[in-house]
Write a protein that holds these residues in place. Sequence first.
Motif, PDB file in Angstrom:
ATOM      1  N   ARG A 158      41.556 -65.599 -64.079  1.00  0.00           N
ATOM      2  CA  ARG A 158      42.504 -64.501 -64.115  1.00  0.00           C
ATOM      3  C   ARG A 158      41.842 -63.123 -63.972  1.00  0.00           C
ATOM      4  O   ARG A 158      42.514 -62.144 -63.653  1.00  0.00           O
ATOM      5  N   ASN A 439      45.443 -67.593 -72.083  1.00  0.00           N
ATOM      6  CA  ASN A 439      45.543 -68.034 -70.695  1.00  0.00           C
ATOM      7  C   ASN A 439      45.398 -69.543 -70.620  1.00  0.00           C
ATOM      8  O   ASN A 439      44.462 -70.109 -71.194  1.00  0.00           O
ATOM      9  N   ASN A 463      48.224 -70.413 -63.252  1.00  0.00           N
ATOM     10  CA  ASN A 463      47.884 -69.662 -64.461  1.00  0.00           C
ATOM     11  C   ASN A 463      49.149 -69.302 -65.229  1.00  0.00           C
ATOM     12  O   ASN A 463      50.154 -68.881 -64.629  1.00  0.00           O
ATOM     13  N   ASP A 465      49.939 -66.751 -68.447  1.00  0.00           N
ATOM     14  CA  ASP A 465      49.356 -65.728 -69.319  1.00  0.00           C
ATOM     15  C   ASP A 465      50.370 -65.280 -70.362  1.00  0.00           C
ATOM     16  O   ASP A 465      51.534 -64.995 -70.037  1.00  0.00           O
ATOM     17  N   SER A 500      53.826 -64.413 -68.299  1.00  0.00           N
ATOM     18  CA  SER A 500      54.064 -64.547 -66.865  1.00  0.00           C
ATOM     19  C   SER A 500      53.202 -65.675 -66.335  1.00  0.00           C
ATOM     20  O   SER A 500      52.264 -66.137 -66.985  1.00  0.00           O
ATOM     21  N   SER A 501      53.521 -66.132 -65.141  1.00  0.00           N
ATOM     22  CA  SER A 501      52.760 -67.203 -64.511  1.00  0.00           C
ATOM     23  C   SER A 501      52.467 -66.839 -63.064  1.00  0.00           C
ATOM     24  O   SER A 501      53.131 -65.976 -62.474  1.00  0.00           O
ATOM     25  N   PRO A 529      46.669 -60.217 -63.793  1.00  0.00           N
ATOM     26  CA  PRO A 529      47.821 -60.385 -64.696  1.00  0.00           C
ATOM     27  C   PRO A 529      48.417 -59.068 -65.176  1.00  0.00           C
ATOM     28  O   PRO A 529      47.804 -58.007 -65.090  1.00  0.00           O
ATOM     29  N   ARG A 530      49.629 -59.184 -65.687  1.00  0.00           N
ATOM     30  CA  ARG A 530      50.320 -58.042 -66.271  1.00  0.00           C
ATOM     31  C   ARG A 530      49.531 -57.520 -67.475  1.00  0.00           C
ATOM     32  O   ARG A 530      48.736 -58.239 -68.078  1.00  0.00           O
ATOM     33  N   ARG A 558      52.338 -57.322 -62.195  1.00  0.00           N
ATOM     34  CA  ARG A 558      51.192 -58.127 -61.793  1.00  0.00           C
ATOM     35  C   ARG A 558      50.740 -57.755 -60.384  1.00  0.00           C
ATOM     36  O   ARG A 558      51.555 -57.529 -59.497  1.00  0.00           O
TER      37      ARG A 558
END
Length: 790
Positions: A158, A439, A463, A465, A500-501, A529-530, A558
Motif C-alpha cells: 500500500r 491493512n 487491499n 485498508d 476502503s478497498s 490509500p485514503r 484515494r
Amino acid sequence: MKICVTGGAARSALALAMMAGWVNAARAEDAAAQPAKPDDTAEIVVTAQKRTERLQDIPVAAAVLSNSAIAQNHVSDLSDINRIVPSVEIKGTFNGRVPYGIRGISTNANEGAIGLTSGVSIQVDGVPVPADSFAANTITDVQQLEVLKGPQATLGGRTASAGVINFVTYAPSEITKFGFNAMLTDDGEHHMDVHGSGQILPGLTGSISAYYQHTPYPVYNTTLNEHSNADSKGGRIKLKWQITDALDAQVMGHYALSTSSGENFVPIYMTPGAYFFAQPVGLTQAVMYPGINVAYGNTQYASHTVMGSRYEDKDGSLVVNYHLGNGSVLTSTTSLFRENQDQTQDIFEANVNWATIFQNFLQGVGAIPAALNQPFNNTGHFYGYVNQTTEEVKLASDASKPFSYITGFFYSDMTVNQASFRNWTLNPLAKTNISTTQNYAIYGRGTAKLGEKMTLVAGLRYNWDKIGWNVTQYFDPANGIYGSGGYGQGGYAWNLKDSSSALVGDAAIQFKPTRDVMVYGSYTRGYKPRAFNTVHDFATPQTAPSAADLKFTTATKRETIDSFELGLKSSLLDRHLTFNLAAYYTKYNNYQAQLFDNSGLIAVLVLANADARTQGVEGDLTYVRGNTRFNLSGAYTDAKFTSFPGAVCYPGQTAAQGCNVAANSQDLTGKPLPSSPKFKLTGSVQQTVPLDRFNVLLGGNVSYRTSTNMQADQNPYTVQAGFALVDLSLGFQNKAQTASLTFFVNNLTNHMYYSNIEDFFASATSANLVIGQPARDSHRYFGGRLSVNF
C-alpha cells in the motif's frame, strides 16, 4: 564472483570494491576475446518478485548500493542517496521524518501529519517500516541497499505508489566472516561498525552487528556557540536454525538509539523591510536574526533554545521457510516494531521572545486576560510512539518450470500515538493525536515462459485498508483555557474512521532476441490509500461541528495510478559491459498533494487532491574489467501537475504573480512537482594499481543535477539551483584484499547547497520567509577510512 541477495521487495548487489560499487544494471562485460577473469564480472541475483532471479532477466528498474559503495560514497544519511541514484530525491533531515521521492513523486509532510504514507515504501529485509518512523533516516548496519523505481503495486504493498527503498542487513552464514570499519573526518564526524557471522553449532548459524556514528552538520548556533549534530548507535542479532532438511527458522532482534541536538534549518530569505509578525509589536529582520546574513548560503542561526530529538527503536522478526519437496517454498514472516519518539522544536528560531512581547501588549490593551499571558520559551514538545505488527505468508512455486507463481497474504496493524504541547497563548497546543492503520491484502503473480525468448508476467493484489483518527484536545478554544491540570479534562475529543478497498496489479511482456539482451514492456495499476489530515486542530466538539471543522472529518480521496514502462537490459562484451535503459509514463489521478497554508499564525499542512503525471528516461552503464571499474547513470524526469486549481498561494504572492489574494489560492496546473530536477547525472571510477607489496586505490565520483523548486507552491525563493559535486579518494590495500586504508575529500570544489528548503515559517511574518537545511556535504571536508574484512 557471485553475489546472492535474499529478502523482500528487491535485492541486488554488485561488490565493486571501494568506489564504483553502485549499479542499476546487472552484469558488466568487456571486449576482450579471452574468457573473463573471476574478478572481472559480477552476477546479481535479486528477489524483486519475491523469488530468486537474475536482475537482467526480469522487468524491474532497480539501483543497488553494495556495502563498499555505501562506504566509498560516504552514504551516512538517507538523503545521500540523491548523489548516486539519479531517480531518487530525498529531503534530508536529522530531526524527524524524511520526505522521500522517486521519479519526481514525493511527499512534504512534517511530524504533525501522522499516519500518512510517503509513496515510497521503506523496508528492512523486506519488512515495511512505518512512514512515521525515524528508523531509516541513518544508514548504518547495512550490507546493501536497493531502490525499485516506479509503482510496485502487486508486491510492494500500500505504500509503494512511487517505489521501494530496501535495506538489506547482514545475514547468518556457515562460513565464518568478520568485518570492521572506522572513519574519521576533519570536521568531527566519526563512525565505527563491526559485523560477524558463522556457524555456532551444527545446524545453527548466526550474525551480529553493532555500530556507532557521530555526524556534525554545517549548521551553527551563534548564541550557544555550537554546531548541530546527530548520534546513532545500535546492534542487530540474527540466528538461523536448520531444523530439518525441509524446515528452517530465523529470528532477528534489533535495537537502535538516535539523538540530535540543534536546528536543521536556518533562515535564507526574508522579504526586505518585512516584519516578523505585525506592527506595532512586529520585529525587523535585524532584531530577530542579529548578526545573521539571511541569504542563500547562510548556515547560521541565533537562538537560546536547544532543539533536539530522541528516537529509540526496538524491533524483531521471525522468518520460517518450509520446502514442500516439489520446488515450492512456504514462508511465514512475522515482525514486531516499536519506536519511542521525543522531540523538542524551536518555534521561532530566534533569541527574541516575541511571543512574550506580543502577549504583554495584548494584555495591556485588554485583548487577553492576565490568566492567558503565560510564559513561553519558544518551544514545542512532541512525544509518543509508533507500534507496528506485520504478518506475511507466501507460497512460491519452482521458478524453473514453464509456469511458476507466487501467492500470499499480508497483514499489518500500525498505531502512531503522539502527544503535543505548546503553551503559547496566541496558538496553544495541548493534545493527543492517535492514528491507526490496518491493512489486509492477498496477492498473486504468475510467470509463463513461452519458449526461450518470450515471457509473460501478470499479477493482482487486493487491499483492504481501515484507518482511524482519534484526537483529544486539552485546550478548550471556546473558553480559552486549558483543561484542569493542563493535560486534564476539558477540550474536545474526536473519533473518526474510514475504510476502503482497491484492486491493483501489473502485467509485463519480455522478449530476448539474444541470450544477453532483453527488452520488456510493462503496465502497472497502483494506488495510494485514503488518509486523514491529522495536523488539523478542531475548534468545535464532534457533537456540534463547525463547517470549518467538518471538512476535515472526511479522508482525502484515494490516489489511482496508471504506469507504463519500456525497458532494455543488456550484458555485452563477454560480461564486462552492462547497459540498461528505461522509459516511463505514469499518471496519478487524485494525487495527494501536500502544501503548507501560511495565511494563519502557524502554518498548517494542506492535503489536497490534484492530478499529476511524471515521464522520463533512465540509463545506466557499467564497465568492469580487471582493475578498472566505471559507472555512469543518468535520469531525465518531467513531473508536473496536470490539474490543480485552488492550491494555496506561496507567502507574499500577489495577484500579478497569479494569486487570488482574497481566496489565498492559485492554479498550479502545468507547474512542476516539487523536488523534481529535470536532469541528474552520476559517475564513478576506480582504478586499482597493483604494486609489489600492496595495491593503490584511486577513485573519483561526480554528480550533477539541474535546478528544482523544492515546494509545490512555486515559491521563487525555495529553488535549489543546479550544481555539481566532486569527490576524490586515495587508498592503500593489502595484496590479499582484506584490509584497506583510504583517504578522501568530499565536495572538492566546496560548493554550498541545501538538501531541503521550506517556507512554512513565513506564516509568522508579514511577507515571505524561507528556511533551508544545509546538506551534510555542503562544504569541503577531508577524512580517512579503515576497513578490515575476512
